[in-house]
Design an enzyme around this catalytic site. Structure first.
Site, PDB file in Angstrom:
ATOM      1  N   SER A 117       2.038   6.585   5.972  1.00 32.59           N
ATOM      2  CA  SER A 117       2.052   5.516   6.970  1.00 32.59           C
ATOM      3  C   SER A 117       3.336   4.692   6.831  1.00 32.59           C
ATOM      4  CB  SER A 117       0.780   4.668   6.840  1.00 32.59           C
ATOM      5  OG  SER A 117       0.591   3.852   7.967  1.00 32.59           O
TER       6      SER A 117
ATOM      7  N   GLY B 206       0.612   0.540   4.515  1.00 35.45           N
ATOM      8  CA  GLY B 206       0.002  -0.752   4.781  1.00 35.45           C
ATOM      9  C   GLY B 206       0.708  -1.530   5.867  1.00 35.45           C
ATOM     10  N   GLY B 207       1.423  -0.819   6.740  1.00 32.98           N
ATOM     11  CA  GLY B 207       2.036  -1.468   7.891  1.00 32.98           C
ATOM     12  C   GLY B 207       3.114  -2.477   7.570  1.00 32.98           C
TER      13      GLY B 207
END
Length: 543
Positions: A218, A132-133
């Site tokens: 991610s 989720g960055g």
């Protein structure tokens, strides 16, 4: 009688022992941790789950922007039957849905799914960090659910960590007050605190603290690279899995000085003249301020504590965790339009776009990303877009660790496109990071479906959770891919090697030799890296 009571009390204080409260499988629903007794839930098939377990004190008040503090003990039985709150975040990504208990600054909770019937089984352990960055995500997301992996004989955890301004803001006053003379990286420190909790407590759930594999996708994958690099964490893990991304090119750490400057700028935007004033502001006000134009993006930083030096320097020196690594990325991590914009996909437009992006370095890059004709432009531009976004950083991580890590490294390339959406989705199309865009106008033209595996597409397959995603019409081929990918992951978690019966042979990387790559799709097969030249070029451009 007095001696008996003393013995009984002493036994109840030991991790893993608690009053006989059992489920249908005969496994105890109550588990004694270092901080108190938990009562979990009996799941189908004999599994037990324990949700919303505090692994640190709530980071609120004076603990906002502080290193996570050890959790306090509790005396009565604590129900562990629902997810805790998720970290402060705005709704940013269309592929996220949550089962958590709201959004709160008090968010440091983890969840455990275990197939163990007792505390003596010493099963392998998986700790999963969400993506989720570093600005969104939660351990309650169904795609990360640990039940399916627990059915593979693995004690599985998801972990919450602070995000955005609460998880990564540095500030000179924070650095000054810190006993470590560092600030920022609070989200990474939360993950490290969870790993410490695992070492202290996972045996009570039937897990082996010496067989802990960390994984993530991610930002979760970059987190795995961070925990491998940090001297605080590298001795707490036995293996690592990275799905798309490392800090060596994705969410790259800045310097502490630059991070502190961002914090000072943000404080001035809020009108806060001191750290005390910042901590006194309501969390919702601080969060909403991050949506304003000009707000700095809070990133990881080389703080001198969690990271004594840059991540590439740590890996180059061989100072990272010496554990097996399984890492890879997807075939369509980013779309060709991130290179071409709205221009037509022609060789001429591709050349102009590369020249605009790379300036005097463009001629060299165009020797390695070469569309032979207009028909090839979408494929080549997609490859460049994906490499720029996340492919290169994952390659760099695997390549460096294979040279200095002293343990096997297994690399994959995931190519399975998601199937069509279910009819109930109407005119919806795939959006950012696998999200869903619902078109208000039914007559609006629909985007062409992705030809490859978009960013985050592999998560449900790898974790065995296709059924948790109701957006797509999963097919038997998708089930086949999931069965294969989950088996690779489960084997690696158990043994440090993804190979097993009924699976194609997956060889580890060897420095100086062509790199083997497992291409994961309906018919997964071993392949050999064909574009090392591209990554060496991108590497040289970053130096």
């Amino acid at each position: 009688m007095k001696s008996y009571l003393i013995l009984l009390v002493a036994c109840m204080s030991l991790p893993g022992l608690a009053p006989a409260q059992t489920g249908k499988s005969g496994a105890p629903l109550r588990v004694q941790t270092a901080n108190g007794t938990l009562e979990g839930v009996q799941e189908t098939g004999g599994l037990r789950s324990f949700k919303g377990i505090p692994f640190a004190q709530p980071p609120v008040g004076d603990l906002r922007w502080r290193e996570p503090q050890a959790p306090k003990n509790w005396t009565s039985v604590r129900k562990a039957d629902h997810f805790g709150p998720r970290a402060m975040q705005r709704a940013l990504f269309g592929d996220m849905n949550f089962r958590s208990d709201g959004v709160k600054e008090d968010c440091l909770y983890l969840n455990v799914w275990t197939p163990a019937k007792s505390a003596s089984e010493k099963l392998p352990v998986l700790v999963y960090f969400y993506g989720g960055g570093f600005v969104a995500g939660d351990g309650s997301e169904p795609r990360y659910d640990g039940e399916s992996m627990a059915r593979q004989g693995i004690v599985t955890l998801t972990v919450n960590y602070r995000l955005g301004v609460f998880g990564f803001m540095a500030h000179p006053e924070l650095t000054k007050e810190s006993p470590n003379k560092a600030s920022g990286n609070y989200g990474l420190l939360d993950q490290q605190a969870a790993l410490v909790w695992v070492q202290k407590n996972i045996a009570a759930f039937g897990g082996d603290p010496k067989r802990v594999t960390i994984a993530g996708e991610s930002a979760g994958s970059t987190s795995v690279s961070a925990q491998m690099a940090s001297p605080l964490s590298k001795n707490l893990i036995a293996g690592a899995i990275g799905e798309s991304g490392s800090l060596m090119g994705t969410l790259t750490p800045t310097s502490l000085a630059d991070a502190e400057a961002m914090g000072v700028k943000f404080a001035s935007m809020l009108g806060a003249n001191s750290l005390a004033e910042l901590r006194a502001l309501p969390a919702e006000q601080v969060l909403e301020a991050t949506a304003k134009p000009g707000t700095p993006r809070f990133s990881t930083c080389v703080d001198g504590y969690f990271f004594p030096k840059s991540v590439p320097a740590i890996f180059k020196a061989g100072e990272q965790a010496h554990v097996p690594l399984l890492a890879g990325w997807n075939s369509e991590e980013s779309g060709y339009k991130s290179i071409l914009g709205n221009e037509e996909p022609t060789v001429a437009n591709f050349t102009k776009s590369v020249e605009k992006l790379y300036g005097d370095k463009a001629p060299e890059l165009l020797k390695h990303y070469v569309p032979a004709s207009d028909a090839d432009v979408v494929e080549v531009a997609t490859a460049l877009a994906g490499d720029r976004f996340i492919g290169f950083s994952t390659w760099k991580w695997a390549d460096m660790h294979s040279q200095t890590g002293g343990k096997p490294v297994y690399r994959y390339f995931y190519t399975r496109p998601r199937p069509a959406m279910v009819p109930e989705m109407g005119n919806a199309t795939a959006g950012l990071a696998g999200g869903v865009v619902r078109n208000a106008d039914p007559s609006a033209p629909r985007q062409a479906p992705p030809k490859g595996a978009v960013h985050s597409a592999e998560i449900e397959y790898a974790m065995g959770n296709l059924g948790s995603n109701k957006v797509y019409a999963w097919t038997p081929d998708d089930e086949k891919v999931s069965k294969t990918m989950q088996a690779f992951f489960a084997n690696f978690i158990k043994t440090g090697n993804p190979n097993g019966a009924g699976l194609p042979t997956w060889n580890a990387l060897k420095p100086g030799q062509p790199a083997p790559v497992m291409r994961i799709d309906v018919d997964s097969k071993a392949d050999i890296e064909t574009h090392r030249d591209r990554y060496l070029l991108l590497d040289s451009m970053m130096k």
